[in-house]
Each structure stands twice: as structure tokens, then as C-alpha cells.
Design a protein around this motif. Structure first.
Motif, PDB file in Angstrom:
ATOM      1  N   ALA A  78     -20.201   2.317 -39.254  1.00 18.10           N
ATOM      2  CA  ALA A  78     -18.887   1.732 -39.542  1.00 18.10           C
ATOM      3  C   ALA A  78     -17.772   2.554 -38.907  1.00 18.10           C
ATOM      4  CB  ALA A  78     -18.673   1.641 -41.050  1.00 18.10           C
ATOM      5  N   ALA A  79     -17.979   3.880 -38.802  1.00 22.46           N
ATOM      6  CA  ALA A  79     -16.968   4.754 -38.209  1.00 22.46           C
ATOM      7  C   ALA A  79     -16.925   4.635 -36.690  1.00 22.46           C
ATOM      8  CB  ALA A  79     -17.234   6.204 -38.602  1.00 22.46           C
ATOM      9  N   GLN A  80     -17.997   4.148 -36.082  1.00 19.95           N
ATOM     10  CA  GLN A  80     -18.108   3.976 -34.626  1.00 19.95           C
ATOM     11  C   GLN A  80     -17.806   5.260 -33.851  1.00 19.95           C
ATOM     12  OE1 GLN A  80     -15.499   0.487 -33.968  1.00 19.95           O
ATOM     13  NE2 GLN A  80     -17.373  -0.719 -33.734  1.00 19.95           N
ATOM     14  N   PRO A  81     -18.471   6.350 -34.203  1.00 23.11           N
ATOM     15  CA  PRO A  81     -18.241   7.591 -33.454  1.00 23.11           C
ATOM     16  C   PRO A  81     -18.961   7.565 -32.109  1.00 23.11           C
ATOM     17  CG  PRO A  81     -19.969   7.925 -35.064  1.00 23.11           C
ATOM     18  CD  PRO A  81     -19.466   6.521 -35.270  1.00 23.11           C
ATOM     19  N   ASP A  82     -18.425   8.319 -31.162  1.00 26.24           N
ATOM     20  CA  ASP A  82     -19.096   8.485 -29.876  1.00 26.24           C
ATOM     21  C   ASP A  82     -20.084   9.643 -29.923  1.00 26.24           C
ATOM     22  OD1 ASP A  82     -17.486   6.467 -28.455  1.00 26.24           O
ATOM     23  OD2 ASP A  82     -15.848   7.891 -28.794  1.00 26.24           O
ATOM     24  N   VAL A  83     -19.746  10.675 -30.692  1.00 26.00           N
ATOM     25  CA  VAL A  83     -20.602  11.853 -30.818  1.00 26.00           C
ATOM     26  C   VAL A  83     -20.785  12.164 -32.293  1.00 26.00           C
ATOM     27  CG1 VAL A  83     -20.951  14.284 -30.235  1.00 26.00           C
ATOM     28  CG2 VAL A  83     -19.722  12.787 -28.638  1.00 26.00           C
ATOM     29  N   ILE A  84     -22.037  12.266 -32.710  1.00 21.04           N
ATOM     30  CA  ILE A  84     -22.368  12.660 -34.088  1.00 21.04           C
ATOM     31  C   ILE A  84     -22.935  14.070 -34.023  1.00 21.04           C
ATOM     32  CG2 ILE A  84     -23.715  12.096 -36.152  1.00 21.04           C
ATOM     33  CD1 ILE A  84     -23.973   9.227 -34.706  1.00 21.04           C
ATOM     34  N   TRP A  85     -22.214  15.004 -34.605  1.00 26.92           N
ATOM     35  CA  TRP A  85     -22.655  16.397 -34.651  1.00 26.92           C
ATOM     36  C   TRP A  85     -23.517  16.560 -35.900  1.00 26.92           C
ATOM     37  CZ3 TRP A  85     -21.625  19.527 -30.542  1.00 26.92           C
ATOM     38  CH2 TRP A  85     -20.634  19.081 -29.657  1.00 26.92           C
ATOM     39  N   VAL A  86     -24.809  16.815 -35.697  1.00 26.03           N
ATOM     40  CA  VAL A  86     -25.786  16.822 -36.791  1.00 26.03           C
ATOM     41  C   VAL A  86     -26.155  18.263 -37.120  1.00 26.03           C
ATOM     42  CG1 VAL A  86     -28.000  15.919 -37.595  1.00 26.03           C
ATOM     43  CG2 VAL A  86     -26.658  14.609 -35.926  1.00 26.03           C
ATOM     44  N   GLY A  87     -25.558  18.784 -38.181  1.00 21.51           N
ATOM     45  CA  GLY A  87     -25.769  20.177 -38.563  1.00 21.51           C
ATOM     46  C   GLY A  87     -26.580  20.298 -39.833  1.00 21.51           C
ATOM     47  N   LEU A  88     -27.871  20.038 -39.734  1.00 20.35           N
ATOM     48  CA  LEU A  88     -28.757  20.066 -40.907  1.00 20.35           C
ATOM     49  C   LEU A  88     -29.770  21.195 -40.839  1.00 20.35           C
ATOM     50  CD1 LEU A  88     -29.531  16.212 -41.044  1.00 20.35           C
ATOM     51  CD2 LEU A  88     -27.723  17.463 -42.264  1.00 20.35           C
ATOM     52  N   GLY A  89     -29.780  21.931 -39.738  1.00 14.36           N
ATOM     53  CA  GLY A  89     -30.757  23.006 -39.568  1.00 14.36           C
ATOM     54  C   GLY A  89     -32.090  22.482 -39.061  1.00 14.36           C
ATOM     55  N   LYS A  90     -32.795  23.343 -38.315  1.00 18.06           N
ATOM     56  CA  LYS A  90     -34.126  22.995 -37.813  1.00 18.06           C
ATOM     57  C   LYS A  90     -35.146  23.099 -38.938  1.00 18.06           C
ATOM     58  CE  LYS A  90     -33.314  24.897 -33.176  1.00 18.06           C
ATOM     59  NZ  LYS A  90     -31.892  25.231 -33.394  1.00 18.06           N
ATOM     60  N   PRO A  91     -36.112  22.203 -39.024  1.00 19.73           N
ATOM     61  CA  PRO A  91     -36.394  21.056 -38.161  1.00 19.73           C
ATOM     62  C   PRO A  91     -35.777  19.745 -38.676  1.00 19.73           C
ATOM     63  CG  PRO A  91     -38.232  21.400 -39.622  1.00 19.73           C
ATOM     64  CD  PRO A  91     -37.221  22.468 -39.966  1.00 19.73           C
ATOM     65  N   ARG A  92     -35.001  19.839 -39.749  1.00 24.89           N
ATOM     66  CA  ARG A  92     -34.502  18.627 -40.397  1.00 24.89           C
ATOM     67  C   ARG A  92     -33.578  17.822 -39.494  1.00 24.89           C
ATOM     68  NH1 ARG A  92     -30.117  18.345 -45.142  1.00 24.89           N
ATOM     69  NH2 ARG A  92     -30.272  16.129 -45.664  1.00 24.89           N
ATOM     70  N   GLU A  93     -32.702  18.499 -38.737  1.00 22.44           N
ATOM     71  CA  GLU A  93     -31.734  17.759 -37.925  1.00 22.44           C
ATOM     72  C   GLU A  93     -32.415  17.000 -36.785  1.00 22.44           C
ATOM     73  OE1 GLU A  93     -29.026  20.872 -37.147  1.00 22.44           O
ATOM     74  OE2 GLU A  93     -30.165  21.765 -35.498  1.00 22.44           O
ATOM     75  N   GLN A  94     -33.430  17.604 -36.170  1.00 18.89           N
ATOM     76  CA  GLN A  94     -34.154  16.898 -35.113  1.00 18.89           C
ATOM     77  C   GLN A  94     -34.912  15.699 -35.687  1.00 18.89           C
ATOM     78  OE1 GLN A  94     -34.121  20.254 -35.409  1.00 18.89           O
ATOM     79  NE2 GLN A  94     -32.974  20.757 -33.542  1.00 18.89           N
ATOM     80  N   ALA A  95     -35.526  15.895 -36.846  1.00 14.91           N
ATOM     81  CA  ALA A  95     -36.267  14.794 -37.478  1.00 14.91           C
ATOM     82  C   ALA A  95     -35.333  13.643 -37.831  1.00 14.91           C
ATOM     83  CB  ALA A  95     -36.989  15.302 -38.726  1.00 14.91           C
ATOM     84  N   PHE A  96     -34.141  13.960 -38.321  1.00 13.35           N
ATOM     85  CA  PHE A  96     -33.166  12.921 -38.668  1.00 13.35           C
ATOM     86  C   PHE A  96     -32.783  12.106 -37.432  1.00 13.35           C
ATOM     87  CE2 PHE A  96     -28.780  11.466 -38.795  1.00 13.35           C
ATOM     88  CZ  PHE A  96     -28.740  10.748 -39.985  1.00 13.35           C
ATOM     89  N   CYS A  97     -32.496  12.795 -36.337  1.00 11.97           N
ATOM     90  CA  CYS A  97     -32.067  12.108 -35.120  1.00 11.97           C
ATOM     91  C   CYS A  97     -33.160  11.204 -34.566  1.00 11.97           C
ATOM     92  CB  CYS A  97     -31.663  13.129 -34.060  1.00 11.97           C
ATOM     93  SG  CYS A  97     -30.179  14.086 -34.457  1.00 11.97           S
ATOM     94  N   VAL A  98     -34.393  11.696 -34.534  1.00 10.48           N
ATOM     95  CA  VAL A  98     -35.502  10.897 -34.024  1.00 10.48           C
ATOM     96  C   VAL A  98     -35.757   9.698 -34.937  1.00 10.48           C
ATOM     97  CG1 VAL A  98     -37.978  10.906 -33.539  1.00 10.48           C
ATOM     98  CG2 VAL A  98     -36.566  12.838 -32.812  1.00 10.48           C
ATOM     99  N   ARG A  99     -35.698   9.938 -36.218  1.00  7.87           N
ATOM    100  CA  ARG A  99     -35.970   8.867 -37.198  1.00  7.87           C
ATOM    101  C   ARG A  99     -34.960   7.732 -37.091  1.00  7.87           C
ATOM    102  NH1 ARG A  99     -36.270  12.068 -41.139  1.00  7.87           N
ATOM    103  NH2 ARG A  99     -34.307  11.791 -42.242  1.00  7.87           N
ATOM    104  N   HIS A 100     -33.726   8.065 -36.746  1.00  5.20           N
ATOM    105  CA  HIS A 100     -32.671   7.050 -36.791  1.00  5.20           C
ATOM    106  C   HIS A 100     -32.074   6.696 -35.429  1.00  5.20           C
ATOM    107  CE1 HIS A 100     -32.646   6.743 -41.103  1.00  5.20           C
ATOM    108  NE2 HIS A 100     -32.527   8.057 -41.223  1.00  5.20           N
ATOM    109  N   ARG A 101     -32.748   7.087 -34.357  1.00  5.73           N
ATOM    110  CA  ARG A 101     -32.168   6.795 -33.045  1.00  5.73           C
ATOM    111  C   ARG A 101     -32.039   5.294 -32.793  1.00  5.73           C
ATOM    112  NH1 ARG A 101     -35.062   9.382 -28.242  1.00  5.73           N
ATOM    113  NH2 ARG A 101     -33.178   8.566 -27.262  1.00  5.73           N
TER     114      ARG A 101
END
Length: 263
Positions: free
Chosen positions: A168-191
Motif C-alpha cells: 500500500a505504501a508503494q516503496p521503491d526500496v525496502i530496507w529489511v533489517g531483521l538480522g541473518k538469516p531471518r532477513e534473507q528468508a523473509f525476502c525470498v519468501r515474499h519476493r
């Protein structure tokens, strides 16, 4: 591995292998320019581009955690967040990484260009206090740049609502600061769920922006000792860094004869 986009200035970016992990031969300024140029285009095209950082901790974790390694290798861009990655490419790689693209530097150094280009940021991660403070600091430095934010703690049941909030916010860049390995898993899961733009992993970035975590002196960053400064100033990280960084250096040495392959 997904095809990598072309450089902002044209031409292909090659990869070099560091301890068996492919890292793009792209420097800090070029990475920022590429993000400012391509992230809005990717959002309009509905393409989510995954941009993951690589440092000593990442090398160690990739060697020990198969799930994390697979997530890391799903990235469209893997950049050298750690000085040890740059040094390894110079010692053993046929393709050199020009300089370190520390995520904190990437974030801070991008503010003026992103603001001028109308690029929109979403801050995901950290505690509510830190996340709010980071957004406030960016609003002071570059008003209107941040179009949404959310802390890094939510239930599994709330994740679908979080994705809706991001879209809904329509961002161009989402800065995902969840720590490894959670942030990578989040990005892959929701790409496929997030409607385009760049998803950039950034660890404890928001804490550095707000001053909750102090940055290492420049000489320690250049010498590849920022991990030691973080361990000393944040003792809860000490045990991890005392294990992962020596492990990473051993991995680099072990893979030294296989570090020169391009993608």
C-alpha cells in the motif's frame, strides 16, 4: 541464480567467488547509482529485486546453514558489505571488487540522490523505538523519503497484513533489517508477494543511523576490523564474531584456488 541487471552505466557486472560465495564486482557509489536508477523501474514493472550483503558472518553462516546459503544464492545482487570480502577478491580473485559497500554507507550516502530522484523508502526492522527514531532522523535529513515503516517483531499470523502494508505504501526500496538469516528468508519468501522494487538486507542499520550502535573508526573499517569494534561495544555479539570471523578467514584460505570463477 537469477540474471543480474546491467550496470547503471551500461555493461555487465561479473561475479567473483569468495569462499564459494558469488559476490558482484560492484562498488559503493555504483551500487547506489544502480539502486536509484533501477528500483523505481522495478517497482513499476512489478519486479522484486533482492539485494543481499556479504561479510565474514555471511560466509561462515553460508558454510554451516544450508537454508541460509540457498536463500543467499537467490539474490539478484550480492555485494561486499565486509572489507574481508574485498581483500579476498584482491588476493585470490580474477575479478576485483573495487571497494566495500557497507550497507550503512550505502543507506546514508544514498539519501540525497534518492530524495532528488523521488525514490521512496520503507524501513522494516528494529524495535519500535529504533525504527521510529530512524524514520524521524530521515524525515529531518530528507523529508518525504520514507513512505512507510514497521518494526521487526510480528506474529506469523500478522505477516500477510504486513505485506499488504508494504504494498500500500508503494516503496521503491525496502530496507529489511531483521538480522541473518531471518532477513534473507523473509525476502525470498515474499519476493513474489511484494509488488516490485528493491529489497535490501541491512541487519542493524537502523541502530547505527540513530546512534544506538556506534560505528567503528574509519581506520578499523578500512582494516577490516569493524567486527571487532562491534563486538567490544556490543558484548552480546562478542561470542558470535569471535567464532564467525576466524571461520570466514579459514574458509577464504581453504577456497583460495577456487575464488577466481566468474558467474
Amino acid at each position: 541464480m537469477l540474471p543480474f541487471t546491467e550496470r547503471a552505466s551500461g555493461g555487465e557486472v561479473v561475479r567473483t567467488f569468495v569462499a564459494g560465495v558469488p559476490v558482484d564486482t560492484i562498488g559503493l557509489r555504483e551500487l547506489i547509482d544502480l539502486m536509484v536508477e533501477r528500483a523505481p523501474m522495478d517497482r513499476r514493472d512489478g519486479i522484486a529485486t533482492l539485494v543481499f550483503d556479504c561479510n565474514g558472518h555471511a560466509l561462515s553462516l553460508a558454510a554451516r546453514d544450508v537454508r541460509y546459503r540457498l536463500d543467499l544464492l537467490s539474490a539478484d545482487i550480492i555485494h561486499a558489505d565486509g572489507q574481508v570480502i574485498v581483500a579476498a577478491s584482491r588476493l585470490y580473485g580474477s575479478f576485483l571488487i573495487p571497494d566495500r559497500s557497507a550497507t550503512t554507507d550505502m543507506f546514508i550516502d544514498s539519501l540525497d540522490a534518492a530524495k532528488s530522484a523521488g525514490v521512496r523508502y520503507f524501513l522494516l526492522g528494529g524495535t519500535e523505538e529504533v525504527n521510529h527514531a530512524c524514520a524521524a532522523e530521515l524525515d529531518r535529513r530528507a523529508p518525504g523519503l520514507v513512505v512507510g515503516r514497521h518494526h521487526g517483531f510480528w506474529s506469523e499470523a500478522a505477516e500477510a497484513d504486513l505485506i499488504d502494508q508494504i504494498n500500500a505504501a508503494q516503496p521503491d526500496v525496502i530496507w529489511v533489517g531483521l538480522g541473518k538469516p531471518r532477513e534473507q528468508a523473509f525476502c525470498v519468501r515474499h519476493r513474489m508477494d511484494i509488488a516490485g522494487g528493491w529489497l535490501v538486507t541491512c541487519g542493524g542499520l537502523f541502530n547505527f543511523v540513530t546512534g544506538h550502535y556506534p560505528r567503528a573508526p574509519k581506520w578499523m573499517q578500512t582494516a577490516g576490523l569493524e567486527w571487532l569494534h562491534r563486538a567490544i561495544t556490543n558484548p552480546r555479539l562478542l561470542w558470535r564474531y569471535l567464532v564467525t570471523n576466524p571461520h570466514a578467514m579459514w574458509l577464504i584460505w581453504r577456497h583460495r584456488r577456487g575464488s577466481d570463477a566468474s558467474r
